[in-house]
Motif scaffolding. Sequence first.
Motif, PDB file in Angstrom:
ATOM      1  N   VAL A 145      83.744  41.073  -4.209  1.00 51.24           N
ATOM      2  CA  VAL A 145      84.474  41.178  -5.474  1.00 51.24           C
ATOM      3  C   VAL A 145      85.347  39.924  -5.571  1.00 51.24           C
ATOM      4  O   VAL A 145      86.462  39.874  -5.046  1.00 51.24           O
ATOM      5  CB  VAL A 145      85.340  42.462  -5.522  1.00 51.24           C
ATOM      6  CG1 VAL A 145      86.101  42.532  -6.851  1.00 51.24           C
ATOM      7  CG2 VAL A 145      84.466  43.697  -5.341  1.00 51.24           C
ATOM      8  N   TYR A 146      84.831  38.906  -6.225  1.00 48.90           N
ATOM      9  CA  TYR A 146      85.500  37.603  -6.225  1.00 48.90           C
ATOM     10  C   TYR A 146      86.843  37.647  -6.942  1.00 48.90           C
ATOM     11  O   TYR A 146      87.777  36.915  -6.584  1.00 48.90           O
ATOM     12  CB  TYR A 146      84.600  36.555  -6.872  1.00 48.90           C
ATOM     13  CG  TYR A 146      83.340  36.280  -6.087  1.00 48.90           C
ATOM     14  CD1 TYR A 146      83.380  35.530  -4.920  1.00 48.90           C
ATOM     15  CD2 TYR A 146      82.115  36.795  -6.504  1.00 48.90           C
ATOM     16  CE1 TYR A 146      82.230  35.281  -4.193  1.00 48.90           C
ATOM     17  CE2 TYR A 146      80.960  36.549  -5.785  1.00 48.90           C
ATOM     18  CZ  TYR A 146      81.017  35.799  -4.631  1.00 48.90           C
ATOM     19  OH  TYR A 146      79.871  35.572  -3.908  1.00 48.90           O
ATOM     20  N   GLY A 147      86.972  38.509  -7.936  1.00 45.46           N
ATOM     21  CA  GLY A 147      88.221  38.585  -8.680  1.00 45.46           C
ATOM     22  C   GLY A 147      89.389  39.068  -7.862  1.00 45.46           C
ATOM     23  O   GLY A 147      90.547  38.903  -8.279  1.00 45.46           O
ATOM     24  N   SER A 174      86.676  44.441  -1.659  1.00 42.76           N
ATOM     25  CA  SER A 174      85.229  44.332  -1.462  1.00 42.76           C
ATOM     26  C   SER A 174      84.726  45.420  -0.525  1.00 42.76           C
ATOM     27  O   SER A 174      83.639  45.985  -0.734  1.00 42.76           O
ATOM     28  CB  SER A 174      84.878  42.955  -0.899  1.00 42.76           C
ATOM     29  OG  SER A 174      85.129  41.937  -1.853  1.00 42.76           O
ATOM     30  N   THR A 232      75.818  45.902 -17.043  1.00 45.55           N
ATOM     31  CA  THR A 232      74.933  45.120 -17.900  1.00 45.55           C
ATOM     32  C   THR A 232      73.513  45.684 -17.877  1.00 45.55           C
ATOM     33  O   THR A 232      73.146  46.503 -17.024  1.00 45.55           O
ATOM     34  CB  THR A 232      74.885  43.653 -17.449  1.00 45.55           C
ATOM     35  OG1 THR A 232      74.291  43.594 -16.136  1.00 45.55           O
ATOM     36  CG2 THR A 232      76.285  43.053 -17.389  1.00 45.55           C
ATOM     37  N   ASP A 281      74.206  40.125  -8.244  1.00 47.05           N
ATOM     38  CA  ASP A 281      75.659  40.133  -8.095  1.00 47.05           C
ATOM     39  C   ASP A 281      76.188  41.453  -8.641  1.00 47.05           C
ATOM     40  O   ASP A 281      76.402  41.606  -9.844  1.00 47.05           O
ATOM     41  CB  ASP A 281      76.280  38.947  -8.835  1.00 47.05           C
ATOM     42  CG  ASP A 281      77.756  38.755  -8.500  1.00 47.05           C
ATOM     43  OD1 ASP A 281      78.450  39.764  -8.290  1.00 47.05           O
ATOM     44  OD2 ASP A 281      78.206  37.593  -8.466  1.00 47.05           O
ATOM     45  N   ASP A 331      79.010  43.111  -8.510  1.00 48.86           N
ATOM     46  CA  ASP A 331      80.303  43.167  -9.191  1.00 48.86           C
ATOM     47  C   ASP A 331      80.271  42.426 -10.528  1.00 48.86           C
ATOM     48  O   ASP A 331      80.694  42.963 -11.555  1.00 48.86           O
ATOM     49  CB  ASP A 331      81.394  42.575  -8.296  1.00 48.86           C
ATOM     50  CG  ASP A 331      82.767  42.664  -8.948  1.00 48.86           C
ATOM     51  OD1 ASP A 331      83.234  43.786  -9.195  1.00 48.86           O
ATOM     52  OD2 ASP A 331      83.351  41.598  -9.215  1.00 48.86           O
ATOM     53  N   LYS A 332      79.726  41.233 -10.543  1.00 48.92           N
ATOM     54  CA  LYS A 332      79.713  40.410 -11.764  1.00 48.92           C
ATOM     55  C   LYS A 332      78.843  41.026 -12.854  1.00 48.92           C
ATOM     56  O   LYS A 332      79.169  40.965 -14.038  1.00 48.92           O
ATOM     57  CB  LYS A 332      79.222  39.006 -11.424  1.00 48.92           C
ATOM     58  CG  LYS A 332      79.204  38.048 -12.613  1.00 48.92           C
ATOM     59  CD  LYS A 332      78.712  36.674 -12.192  1.00 48.92           C
ATOM     60  CE  LYS A 332      78.669  35.717 -13.364  1.00 48.92           C
ATOM     61  NZ  LYS A 332      78.184  34.364 -12.977  1.00 48.92           N
ATOM     62  N   GLU A 333      77.715  41.638 -12.468  1.00 55.23           N
ATOM     63  CA  GLU A 333      76.751  42.154 -13.446  1.00 55.23           C
ATOM     64  C   GLU A 333      76.964  43.634 -13.769  1.00 55.23           C
ATOM     65  O   GLU A 333      76.155  44.233 -14.492  1.00 55.23           O
ATOM     66  CB  GLU A 333      75.327  41.949 -12.916  1.00 55.23           C
ATOM     67  CG  GLU A 333      74.974  40.517 -12.561  1.00 55.23           C
ATOM     68  CD  GLU A 333      74.796  39.635 -13.789  1.00 55.23           C
ATOM     69  OE1 GLU A 333      74.742  40.172 -14.908  1.00 55.23           O
ATOM     70  OE2 GLU A 333      74.697  38.401 -13.618  1.00 55.23           O
ATOM     71  N   LYS A 334      78.030  44.209 -13.243  1.00 54.10           N
ATOM     72  CA  LYS A 334      78.276  45.650 -13.411  1.00 54.10           C
ATOM     73  C   LYS A 334      78.270  46.043 -14.892  1.00 54.10           C
ATOM     74  O   LYS A 334      78.903  45.398 -15.730  1.00 54.10           O
ATOM     75  CB  LYS A 334      79.624  46.001 -12.779  1.00 54.10           C
ATOM     76  CG  LYS A 334      79.980  47.459 -12.794  1.00 54.10           C
ATOM     77  CD  LYS A 334      81.148  47.743 -11.858  1.00 54.10           C
ATOM     78  CE  LYS A 334      82.327  46.825 -12.101  1.00 54.10           C
ATOM     79  NZ  LYS A 334      83.468  47.084 -11.190  1.00 54.10           N
TER      80      LYS A 334
END
Length: 299
Positions: free
Chosen positions: A121-123, A131, A89, A82, A84-87
Motif C-alpha cells: 500500500v504505497y500511500g 500493507s 476497478t 496492483d 491496492d492501486k486498482e482496487k
Amino acid sequence: MDLSTSTNICAFQRGRSRLPVEFSIEVCAKAGYKVLDVNFCMAMNPESPLRGPEWKAYIRSIGDLANRFGIRFNQSHLPYYDVDKEKGTEKASLMEELIRRSLIGTAMLGARWAVTHPFTVYGAGHDLSVSRQANLDYYGKHAELARSLGIGIALENDFEYQSDPKQRIYCANVYELIDLCDAFDDSEHVGVCYDFGHANLTGGFHRQNMNAIGKRLKAIHVQDNHGKEDEHLLPFFGSIDWPDAMRGLAESGYAGDLTFEIQEFGRYLPQDLKYLAVENSIIVGKRLISLYEEEKNKL
C-alpha cells in the motif's frame, strides 16, 4: 528432489507476443523434464483461452497433454496486478476472476502450491503495518478458496527497485514475509516461495534467509541476476553464489523440487532453437541438485 521449470521457459520472444504453453510443455518433455510449474500468468494475455467460457476445458487439455508426456505439475504461478492501486476497478474484477480460475486450475492439474506476490500500500508511506493488514484481508479469501480445493498459497519474497523513485516494498525483507505467513496461522495452506533472484536484489544472504524461513518454505523460484535488475537468468549466468545458496536450501529442511523461473534466459532465441535453453537448464539443474545433495549429506 526433482528438477522442474516454469512453463514460461519457452514463452518469451522479442516484443510482447508469447508462445503457447503447449509448446513449452512439449519442448521440456522432449528435453527430459518430468515436472513443471504451470504459469497461469498467461491469463494476463488478452487472447488467453483462460479468459473464455471454455477455460476449464482448456485447463483439462493442458493436463491431458502433460499426461501424454509423463509430466506432473508441482506448483503454479497466479496472475497478478496492483491490488491496492486498482482496487474497485474493472481491471480488478477481471483479475480476481482470473486468479480464481487459476486456483481452480492449480487443483485440477494436481499441483500443490500456487505462488503469488504480496502487495504494497504505497500511500501509507513507510508504515508497512498497513500493507501487512491489507495483505491479510486480501489473501484471506484466496486462502479460503485454496483450502477448499486442497491446495496452498505460497507467498513470494519481493524486491525493491534501485532506480528512482526508490520505495519500500512490503515483503522485500524476508522477515516481513515470515511474519505475514505466520499471521495466517495455517501452515498447511499458506507458506513461502523463495525467489533467489529477488533475494539477490536485496543483498543476497540466502543461507540466512532460508534458515529463517525454515519449515515455511514450500516452493522456490531458481533464477539468477547481477544484483541490479530482475533478469531471470539461468544460474551461473549472474552473480549469485550457488554453492552457498544450495547450502542454505539444504539447511532449511526444504523437501520440494528445484524449480527454474528463467524465462528471460532464452528470450531472443528463435522458436526452433528454444530447446537449447531448455537443454542447458537441465545440465545446470542437475549440478544444483548435486550441490544440494552434497550439503544435505553433511547435515
